[in-house]
Design an enzyme around this catalytic site. Structure first.
Site, PDB file in Angstrom:
ATOM      1  N   ASP A  11      -9.060   2.925 -10.053  1.00 24.90           N
ATOM      2  CA  ASP A  11      -7.815   2.948 -10.819  1.00 24.90           C
ATOM      3  C   ASP A  11      -7.228   1.545 -10.872  1.00 24.90           C
ATOM      4  OD1 ASP A  11      -7.406   3.454  -7.961  1.00 24.90           O
ATOM      5  OD2 ASP A  11      -5.266   3.518  -8.456  1.00 24.90           O
TER       6      ASP A  11
ATOM      7  N   GLU B  63      -5.372   4.614  -5.698  1.00 21.38           N
ATOM      8  CA  GLU B  63      -4.957   3.633  -4.697  1.00 21.38           C
ATOM      9  C   GLU B  63      -3.699   2.896  -5.124  1.00 21.38           C
ATOM     10  OE1 GLU B  63      -4.919  -0.366  -2.680  1.00 21.38           O
ATOM     11  OE2 GLU B  63      -4.912   0.174  -4.808  1.00 21.38           O
TER      12      GLU B  63
END
Length: 253
Positions: A89, A152
């Site tokens: 991400d 994250e």
């Protein structure tokens, strides 16, 4: 056996860049507006996770998708498990790009794209390190598991979910900061500040303050709207500040 690691990496440079570009082209910013039970943090992170796992499967590694929030690529054998923690991400792109942030380009020997350094690039480098060890037939005494997260940059749903369903590594590191190795990261704290919008005896009044795209990003710009009867004084103070700080600012009335 003496190994020229630079030579081994150079021999796989084009393949590494091709796989990296595959991941970089995925817009994997978390998108709660499009989240579903099958796409817990939106379609982009899920697509990037699947693309990374497909690369591992193509190369003959053991792979596993854990609830479309995380996954792993595993190699080796042994009682101990070493974790390599990466994530696919990325934070929002913001403004100021010279090129499309999801169309990676190479300039002056550097890859430019959102996620090229945090954390798709380092994660792919770590994956290829595992692959080179496997290709060279080097002995390993532990299982090595490349663990890939999808959240994250926001709420860490990926690791919360992964550790609820999978084995906790005995030790590990994260290729998500300065070379050569990181085995821990500093904590962070979010502060929510509330204050009165009138200061200086009512001469100035704050109407609004807006800055940044995410809590974990350094704000690229900020906009403040206020009323004041001391515009000239504020302009002088702003110019003095700009003279000693590497930022740009303008005051409009």
């Amino acid at each position: 056996m003496e190994i020229n690691w630079t030579k081994e990496v150079e021999a796989r440079k084009e393949a590494l860049l091709e796989d990296l570009f595959t991941i970089l082209k995925v817009d994997s910013v978390r998108d709660d507006a499009k989240a579903t039970p099958e796409m817990p943090v939106g379609p982009g992170p899920k697509e990037a996770l699947e693309a990374f796992l497909q690369i591992g499967e193509r190369d003959g590694f053991i792979t596993k998708n854990v609830g479309n929030l995380a996954g792993h690529i595993e190699y080796g054998a042994g009682e101990e498990l070493m974790g390599v923690f990466g994530h696919v991400d990325v934070v929002p792109t913001g403004t100021g790009w010279d090129t499309d942030p999801f169309e990676p380009v190479i300039k002056d020997n550097r890859v430019y794209a959102r996620g090229s350094s945090d954390d798709k690039g380092p994660s792919m480098a770590a994956y290829y390190a595992i692959k080179i060890i496997r290709d060279l037939g080097l002995p390993v005494s532990k299982r090595v598991r490349m663990i890939i997260g999808t959240d994250e940059e926001s709420g860490w749903q990926c690791m919360d979910h992964y550790l609820q369903h999978e084995e906790l590594p005995d030790f590990g590191f994260s290729p998500d900061a300065d070379f050569p190795i990181i085995n821990g990261e500093k904590g962070n704290q979010s502060l929510y500040v509330r204050f009165r919008n009138d200061v200086a005896g009512g001469k100035n009044q704050l109407i609004s303050f807006d800055a940044g795209l995410r809590e974990n990003m350094v704000p690229q710009d900020a906009t403040v709207i206020f009323t004041s009867s001391e515009a000239d004084k504020i302009q002088t103070a702003l110019e003095a500040f700009l003279a000693t700080h590497p930022v740009k600012a303008t005051l409009s009335t």
